[in-house]
Design a protein around this motif. Structure first.
Motif, PDB file in Angstrom:
ATOM      1  N   ALA A   1       0.724  -1.193  -0.034  1.00 45.85           N
ATOM      2  CA  ALA A   1       0.161  -0.073   0.022  1.00 45.85           C
ATOM      3  C   ALA A   1       0.980   1.367  -0.029  1.00 45.85           C
ATOM      4  O   ALA A   1       0.512   2.176  -0.827  1.00 45.85           O
ATOM      5  N   GLU A   2       2.056   1.124   0.646  1.00 47.72           N
ATOM      6  CA  GLU A   2       2.908   2.336   0.830  1.00 47.72           C
ATOM      7  C   GLU A   2       3.366   2.598  -0.742  1.00 47.72           C
ATOM      8  O   GLU A   2       3.246   3.788  -1.049  1.00 47.72           O
ATOM      9  N   GLN A   3       3.825   1.541  -1.262  1.00 51.34           N
ATOM     10  CA  GLN A   3       4.301   1.542  -2.788  1.00 51.34           C
ATOM     11  C   GLN A   3       3.412   1.957  -3.671  1.00 51.34           C
ATOM     12  O   GLN A   3       3.390   2.896  -4.470  1.00 51.34           O
ATOM     13  N   MET A   4       2.008   1.531  -3.403  1.00 54.51           N
ATOM     14  CA  MET A   4       1.078   1.843  -4.569  1.00 54.51           C
ATOM     15  C   MET A   4       0.474   3.252  -4.397  1.00 54.51           C
ATOM     16  O   MET A   4       0.472   4.082  -5.286  1.00 54.51           O
ATOM     17  N   PHE A   5       0.241   3.546  -3.012  1.00 58.67           N
ATOM     18  CA  PHE A   5      -0.495   4.995  -2.742  1.00 58.67           C
ATOM     19  C   PHE A   5       0.496   6.039  -2.462  1.00 58.67           C
ATOM     20  O   PHE A   5       0.205   7.295  -2.354  1.00 58.67           O
ATOM     21  N   GLY A   6       1.726   5.847  -2.023  1.00 59.78           N
ATOM     22  CA  GLY A   6       2.672   6.805  -1.611  1.00 59.78           C
ATOM     23  C   GLY A   6       2.690   7.393  -0.181  1.00 59.78           C
ATOM     24  O   GLY A   6       3.500   8.149   0.349  1.00 59.78           O
ATOM     25  N   HIS A   7       1.603   6.862   0.538  1.00 63.32           N
ATOM     26  CA  HIS A   7       1.378   7.219   2.234  1.00 63.32           C
ATOM     27  C   HIS A   7       2.246   6.030   2.844  1.00 63.32           C
ATOM     28  O   HIS A   7       2.060   4.876   2.442  1.00 63.32           O
TER      29      HIS A   7
END
Length: 144
Positions: free
Chosen positions: A32-38
């Motif tokens: 999710a960090e990689q996909m959304f940047g948060h």
């Protein structure tokens, strides 16, 4: 075995997130960090609005709260598709599955989503459809 499950959750390339009944993010993996940047620290405790495009939020919350109230969804099998939004504001196309999460007594606590970014495939399919429509109409190929 618990450490193996934790590794799966933490390091899966797909985004895996858990939201409680109110739509507050409780788990956010590396995918999710990689996909959304948060980062996980930025996302945890935030509303799912973090990744939902503004114009789709009302529709999302209507369905989300209906599922939380009824404890049922027709989306427990198959994949859902929806646009999402990254930290930088750019859009992405998502396919995802939903898992309803219950406590030991069977009461609904929230849901998990397993998401995949299909933006490249979606754009390629859109271009192919445009080219096919142009061929069928006799118009020049837009990609030529």
């Amino acid at each position: 075995m618990d450490h193996l499950f934790q590794q799966l959750l933490d390091h899966a390339p797909d985004a895996i997130l858990i939201a409680d009944r109110d739509g507050t993010i409780r788990f956010w993996n590396h995918g999710a960090e990689q996909m959304f940047g948060h980062t996980a620290a930025e996302a945890r405790g935030q509303s799912l609005d973090l990744i939902i495009p503004e114009k789709l939020r009302a529709r999302h919350w209507e369905g989300y709260y209906r599922v939380m109230a009824s404890g049922r969804t027709k989306y427990t099998t198959g994949l859902l598709t929806s646009p999402g939004v990254r930290k930088d504001g750019s859009r992405l196309s998502l396919e995802f599955s939903i898992v309803l999460l219950r406590d030991a007594q069977g009461d609904l606590e929230g849901c998990a989503s397993i998401m995949r970014d299909v933006t490249v495939r979606w754009q390629r399919e859109k271009e192919l459809k445009q080219r096919l429509a142009a061929c069928e109409s006799g118009a020049p190929d837009p990609a030529a």
